[in-house]
Enzyme design. Structure first.
Site, short mmCIF file in Angstrom:
data_model
loop_
_atom_site.label_atom_id
_atom_site.label_comp_id
_atom_site.label_asym_id
_atom_site.label_seq_id
_atom_site.Cartn_x
_atom_site.Cartn_y
_atom_site.Cartn_z
N GLU A 1 0.81 -27.91 -31.53
CA GLU A 1 -0.53 -27.35 -31.41
C GLU A 1 -1.56 -28.24 -32.09
OE1 GLU A 1 -0.96 -23.22 -31.78
OE2 GLU A 1 1.10 -22.77 -31.23
N GLU B 1 0.31 -27.53 -36.04
CA GLU B 1 1.68 -27.13 -36.34
C GLU B 1 2.54 -27.29 -35.10
OE1 GLU B 1 2.05 -22.88 -36.97
OE2 GLU B 1 0.32 -22.50 -35.69
N ASN C 1 5.38 -24.97 -33.18
CA ASN C 1 6.06 -23.67 -33.11
C ASN C 1 7.44 -23.89 -32.52
OD1 ASN C 1 4.25 -21.62 -34.10
ND2 ASN C 1 2.92 -22.11 -32.38
N GLU D 1 2.83 -17.76 -23.76
CA GLU D 1 2.10 -18.33 -22.62
C GLU D 1 2.88 -19.40 -21.87
OE1 GLU D 1 0.70 -20.26 -26.49
OE2 GLU D 1 1.18 -18.24 -25.77
N ARG E 1 -3.12 -11.50 -21.09
CA ARG E 1 -2.23 -10.54 -21.73
C ARG E 1 -2.85 -9.15 -21.61
NH1 ARG E 1 -0.31 -13.72 -27.24
NH2 ARG E 1 -0.26 -15.80 -26.32
N ASP F 1 -33.43 30.22 -6.48
CA ASP F 1 -33.58 31.54 -7.09
C ASP F 1 -32.66 32.59 -6.48
OD1 ASP F 1 -34.56 33.14 -9.04
OD2 ASP F 1 -36.43 33.64 -8.02
N ASP G 1 -45.99 29.82 -17.52
CA ASP G 1 -45.65 30.08 -18.91
C ASP G 1 -45.20 31.52 -19.03
OD1 ASP G 1 -45.79 29.32 -21.89
OD2 ASP G 1 -46.89 31.22 -21.77
N LYS H 1 -46.13 34.95 -9.50
CA LYS H 1 -44.68 34.99 -9.72
C LYS H 1 -44.32 36.40 -10.20
CE LYS H 1 -41.15 32.63 -12.56
NZ LYS H 1 -40.14 32.44 -11.52
N HIS I 1 -44.40 34.81 -4.91
CA HIS I 1 -42.96 34.88 -5.12
C HIS I 1 -42.62 36.27 -5.67
CE1 HIS I 1 -38.93 33.47 -6.47
NE2 HIS I 1 -39.15 34.26 -7.51
N HIS J 1 -39.16 39.43 -6.08
CA HIS J 1 -37.75 39.80 -5.97
C HIS J 1 -37.69 41.16 -5.29
CE1 HIS J 1 -35.82 36.71 -8.66
NE2 HIS J 1 -37.11 36.54 -8.94
N THR K 1 -38.31 34.01 -17.86
CA THR K 1 -37.55 33.10 -18.72
C THR K 1 -38.52 32.15 -19.44
OG1 THR K 1 -35.77 33.14 -17.10
CG2 THR K 1 -35.68 31.43 -18.77
#
Length: 1193
Positions: free
Chosen positions: A319, A332, A334, A340, A385, A589, A695, A757, A787, A789, A922
């Site tokens: 290496e 070094e 090895n 590899e 790897r 709704d 609101d 509403k 609107h 219900h 709400t």
């Protein structure tokens, strides 16, 4: 070959070894017959003293050489693949005798196994004992062949100091370093005093990056030295280190060497191993891409020279580092096979392992045809790897069970795998590598692209892998250029901007597995759907009754007017229209009011094209905002913005309308103004057209924030007055004068449209005529939209009255989703207006055709029905809004008040009076509902609430209302109830937004980026509205993925065993699924294995059985007469505990937060004291009056 076939082959070819290692059938073995043609007759059986992928790699070559193979394994590795790939396999020692790693370092035990079972040779692989001089020596002393360099060579090269001395003697250049091993800090300090910084400290007796530290300055030297020596001693048994000058941005080049016992040495060219992380190689390539020829030749020559100087035998690697000036320095040698080595094999065509074994058996390089003149390279090769490491967590190794393993393949792709298979258990004991992927090709770029393709092909589920990082690395410009250096990864943080695999299929199976075991966990669901068949799609027709092609959406509609003329022109066109237009509320709704807002995106999208044609003349589709926003995330696990975008694409011609809660946005309390502006801007950009802004208290200051935000975003602002009570009743404070005053203020804000509403459905026909007629008279050019219900059953009559009085548009819902708490029937309304001057312009036949779809869908959502059977004229008394009533029924059932529904309705009236007869929309309607349930749950009368207000733990919503967080109610707050309930909490006398700091969107973006790797601007908007809900939603989707693609039938209901169904993940990507089996309950883990077939492949998921995990513990109840005992004020889930045993609290301090459905309550200390006997924790379920803790004075 499957595991079973591997075993069969081993038994058929080699016989089954007896416990004593002998085999009576050796004489007839296939290997025995094949060996007649082998040149290594003196070797019959080889043992590999290693684990993972390298034994398997060696076994394959050994089989090609007609050798029998023997594996050794630790007890913890008993299920590993290398054991199964060998002809024989033996455990190292007895269970518990060695640690998982120590087993592979037990050289004497391994040699004993080899001797007992007739082994002639031992191959050490890499790591573990491969560079251990003592082990190599003992192998040879035992009369066995050591497949590697001689023990003496290992000894001379095994430490970096010896290797360095050897290099200097051979005149091979080295980096300046200490002359020998260093054990004391003073020697390191002396070196830095002479050569300066930076330096690198390396373990003298090992590699792999352990015991290695780079030190840049004097201050870090001592700590780095101590850590390096400690790590080296732990890893290699020797803490001495070697110190040398550190080169900046060098390349790491290594040379593959082969030597025989006759003094011959050849090189197999070089590899570039520069791409490293903390000195661990990540990607290797061969040959080096841009190494100058003279440098390459010098490195190869020096490598061979070094090997010959020690009479090197077998495989090894020299290496080198190459600096910026292309000068090379020896590091070094090895003395072993390298991880590899595969890329060298691919470019040279030489089997290095075969050469190792044959050289060990006595063959010369010449006999093997491995002379230097016959060795050449062709093309390039990469190796990646693939490991079970999480790059996003500093490569933290991941452990667990591999649920899915599908590998790459094809031309030029080689895999060397270890424990990479479905079902493998990845433990923390060993190296994290699953497999090595090697690709080869004629050019560097071809190999790079081939490797990317191979990485994309991998499917590994159950554990994290580094594949996303490898893909990021291979696509970086520096890697593409081939100019990486050894610290490239550490120097390049952008590599960690990862695009992870979505893992969609396995996440989906995890949800379906949980559904199969535990049933649906969707809040509010009772039982399963009444209808589970295939929905029959309707057919819409043109005026000639010919079928319309709905493969594409209709292009004609009122949205074209809006896009062409803008909001003001749109408003004028509405007013100029001769009839009364209808807005269809089915997509918002209607299902909110009847089915607790639980209808999913897929069921809107399925009918979208038909809707675009059938309702092309509709005022709008109300389809977004309000409760649908948070419920989509909270209970349906869908992104509301994704819903909006999908619907917009499918219905381009009809305007979309949403519900905006003024200064609250779509939240339940006020937010900073900039949050509302940001939200409206995003909504408009993502496809919203009309914003119905209201609101809940008709607080004009609050309302104006929303209207101004819509105007700035470029949307249609529909300023809204919330109708409450009966304005014909002279005793009501909400009279005609009050409403007309509101309309005037809304007009002055610049709203394009005014809306009425009527949340509770209490607008009677006579009142409708009076109110709408008065507005029309005063504002002849103002579009009016109404609107209501149909709670009392008078909805159609009231809407007809509105139309006749001058309304430009009214709301209705598809017939099968209309009536009661929903809107009036669209079919009935169309018919009622037919023949008059107020016709809607809708085709009644096509509207009815659409309804055949929704009739089926409603049955699909039957588990969420509230059990309402008809109109409820009692609404004129309790005034519960239609959209709230079904949710209120669910909440009552959740808190154990289902049998007290009549009391709850009566308490609602009383709660409204206690709060000052407020407008109920709400979130204020929720305040009234929460207070009503609180009263019923605690058995409180109207007067008792007033009398005990300073002692009661009111629901959070009630306290927020009293604080003024929802705005200022008409007529003011009720006193002294407000002051007694708030105690020392603040009181706001202006709109809440004025008290709030601006929302820091940059901080939110950064937080989401850190938590989730990135975030869109709509994610930011979601978080701004509902931080906790968004986080919970993200947590759920990270576990189960995007469930919006799952058909509703399989979202809500358990699949039947053997039932096949399909899920389309995206266009062209279809999963074919079948539930095969549900495994038995594991008493140890409380889990079950669930088996699905997915696209013909069996997949397995592990599921916690919630029924098995439930502990049937009965909690102690708080004694209401004992002030030291704090009880839960209602049934619910403990969201957060704020105290610990022994902690001091003052009166009013929060002890815990309790939640039931969307209602939260603070449990506060009734008096000062010390906490004891705390009996709840986060996530616990409690019933009303369960003991929470005691307070000791």
């Amino acid at each position: 070959m499957t595991d079973a076939s591997e075993t069969n082959r081993a038994q058929a070819d080699y016989g089954t070894p007896h416990a004593n290692g002998d085999n009576e059938n050796h004489a007839n073995m296939v290997h025995q017959r094949l060996r007649a043609n082998s040149s290594i007759m003196n070797m019959k059986k080889i043992l590999v003293a290693n684990r993972g992928e390298i034994p398997i790699r060696i076994f394959r070559t050994a089989h090609e050489l007609s050798l029998q193979t023997v594996a050794v394994y630790s007890y913890e590795d008993r299920l590993s693949m290398h054991r199964q790939k060998a002809d024989e396999a033996y455990v190292i020692g007895k269970r518990g005798q060695f640690t998982p790693v120590a087993a592979y370092l037990a050289g004497d035990e391994i040699i004993k196994i080899a001797k007992e079972h007739g082994v002639q040779a031992i191959h050490p692989g890499y790591g573990f004992l491969s560079e251990n001089y003592e082990f190599a020596k003992k192998v040879e002393e035992a009369g066995l062949i050591w497949v590697g360099p001689s023990p003496e060579t290992i000894n001379s090269l095994g430490d970096k100091v010896s290797a360095r001395e050897l290099a200097m003697k051979s005149k091979v250049p080295c980096v300046p370093g200490t002359p020998g091993p260093v054990a004391k800090f003073e020697a390191v300090k002396s070196f830095t005093d002479e050569f300066g910084f930076p330096i690198i400290i390396k373990a003298a007796f090992g590699g792999g990056g352990r015991g290695m530290r780079v030190v840049w300055k004097q201050e870090d030297l001592k700590d780095s030295f101590e850590r390096a020596t400690s790590e080296a001693k732990s890893a290699f048994g020797n803490g001495t280190v070697f110190v040398e000058r550190f080169l900046h941005r060098p390349k790491h080049i290594e040379v593959q060497l082969l030597g025989d016992s006759h003094g011959n040495v050849v090189h197999l060219y070089e590899r570039d191993c520069s791409v490293q992380r903390r000195h661990q190689k990540v990607v290797e390539l061969a040959p080096a891409k841009d190494l100058p020829q003279e440098t390459r030749d010098a490195i190869l020559s020096d490598a061979v020279k070094l090997a010959k100087s020690v009479s090197y035998r077998n495989a090894g690697t020299a290496e080198f580092l190459v600096d910026q000036e292309n000068r090379h320095y020896f590091i070094e040698i090895n003395p072993r096979i390298q991880v590899e080595h595969t890329i060298t094999e691919e470019i040279t065509g030489i089997d290095i392992v075969a050469a190792q074994i044959q050289i060990a058996a006595g063959a010369s390089l010449e006999q093997l045809g491995l002379t230097q003149d016959r060795i050449s390279t062709r093309g390039f090769a990469f190796q990646c790897r693939i490991t079970t490491e999480d790059p996003s967590q500093q490569f933290k190794p991941d452990t667990g069970k591999i649920e899915v393993y599908r590998s790459a393949g094809g031309n030029g792709v080689r895999l060397d795998g270890g424990n990479g298979f479905a079902g493998a258990i990845i433990t923390p004991h060993y190296d994290s590598m699953l497999t090595k992927c090697t690709c080869r090709g004629s050019t560097y770029e071809i190999v790079r692209r081939k490797m990317l393709r191979a990485l994309v092909e991998f499917r590994i589920r159950g554990v994290k892998t580094n594949i996303p990082f490898l893909a990021s690395l291979l696509t970086h410009p520096t890697f593409i250029d081939g100019t990486c250096w050894t610290t490239f990864i550490d120097d390049t943080p952008e590599l960690f901007s990862l695009v992870s695999s979505q893992n969609r299929a396995q996440k989906l199976l995890a949800y379906l597995g949980d559904l199969a075991v535990n049933g649906s966990q969707i809040k509010g669901q009772i039982g399963e759907s009444k209808f589970k068949g295939e929905i029959v799609m309707p057919e819409v027709h043109d005026d000639a009754r010919k079928p319309i092609d709905v493969s594409a959406p209709c292009k004609e509609g009122w949205r074209n007017v809006l896009l062409e003329k803008g909001p003001e022109g749109f408003a004028k066109a509405l007013r100029a229209n001769k009839g009364c237009l209808i807005m269809d509320t089915t997509w918002r709704d209607a299902h909110q009011s009847l089915l607790a807002t639980r209808v999913r995106t897929v069921d809107f999208c399925n009918i979208a094209h038909e809707t675009s044609h059938a309702l092309s003349n509709a005022w709008a589709l109300e389809c977004w905002g309000g409760a649908t926003f948070d419920v989509a995330m909270r209970f349906l696990y869908e992104d509301p913005w994704d819903r909006l975008r999908k619907m917009r694409k499918l219905v381009p011609n009809i305007p979309f309308q949403m519900l905006l809660r003024g200064a609250n946005g779509v939240a339940y309390s006020s937010l900073p103004d900039n949050a509302i502006y940001h939200f409206c801007d995003q909504a408009k950009k993502n496809g919203m057209d009309i914003f119905r802004v209201f609101d809940a208290l008709n607080d004009v200051d609050q309302l104006e924030v929303g209207v101004k935000a819509v105007l700035k975003a470029g949307g249609v602002a529909e300023g809204t007055i919330c109708y409450s009570g009966d304005m014909l009743n002279p005793q009501k404070k909400y009279n005609l004068e009050y409403y007309m005053g509101l309309v005037e203020k809304i007009v002055n804000m610049g709203a394009h449209i005014v809306a009425i509403k009527d949340m509770a459905g209490v607008l009677k026909p006579k009142a409708a005529t009076l109110l709408v007629g008065s507005i029309r008279k005063k504002y002849p050019d103002l579009p009016i939209h109404v609107h209501t219900h149909d709670s009392a059953g008078t909805g159609v009559a009231s809407m007809v009255a509105c139309a006749q009085a001058g309304a430009d548009g009214v709301d209705a819902a598809t017939d099968s989703m209309s009536g009661m708490t929903s809107q009036p029937s669209i079919g009935a309304l169309i018919s009622s207006l037919e023949g008059s001057d107020h016709e809607s312009g809708l085709n009644a036949h096509n509207v009815r055709q659409l309804d055949t779809y929704w009739a089926q869908v409603r049955l699909l959502y039957s588990p969420f029905e509230a059990g309402l059977t008809g109109p409820d004229p009692e609404v004129y008394e309790h005034e519960i809004p239609g959209g709230q009533l079904t949710n209120l029924i669910f909440q009552a059932a959740q808190q154990g008040l289902g049998t007290q529904w009549a009391q709850t309705k009566k308490a609602y009236e009383q709660a409204n009076d206690l709060l000052g007869d407020i407008v109920k929309v709400t979130p204020t309607s929720k305040v009234v509902g929460d207070l009503a349930q609180f009263m019923v749950s605690n058995g409180l009368s109207y007067q008792e609430v007033i009398d005990k207000a300073d002692q009661l733990d009111f629901p959070s919503s009630v306290l927020e209302f009293f604080e003024g967080l929802m705005g200022q109610p008409y007529g003011g707050f009720p006193e002294p109830l407000r002051s007694k309930a708030l105690r020392n909490r603040r009181k706001m006398d202006k709109r809440p937004g004025l008290y709030l700091d601006k929302m820091d969107f940059d901080a939110i973006r950064q937080k989401l980026k850190e938590q989730y790797g990135g975030a869109s601007e709509t994610d930011v908007a979601s978080y701004a509205m509902y931080p906790k809900v968004f986080e919970d939603y993200m947590k759920f989707t990270q576990k189960y993925g995007d469930l919006s693609v799952l058909p509703t039938k399989y979202f809500l209901n358990r699949p039947e065993i053997g039932e096949e169904f399909t899920v389309e993940l995206e266009k062209g990507k279809m999963l074919i699924l079948k539930l095969l089996a549900i495994g038995p309950l594991s008493e140890q883990t409380g889990q079950r294995e669930v088996f699905y077939e997915m696209n013909g492949e069996v997949r397995q998921v592990t599921v916690d059985d919630n029924h098995a995990a439930v502990e049937n513990k009965s909690r102690a109840k708080a004694d209401a007469t004992d002030s030291s005992q704090v009880g839960a004020p209602m049934s619910g889930v403990v969201v957060e505990v704020r105290v610990k045993n022994g902690g001091e609290v003052s009166k009013g301090d929060p002890i815990a937060i309790l939640s039931a459905m969307k209602m939260e309550m603070v449990i506060s200390a009734p008096h000062s004291g010390k906490i004891s006997d705390l009996s709840v924790k986060d996530g616990d379920s409690v019933d009303s009056q369960d003991l929470v803790c005691k307070l000791v004075k």
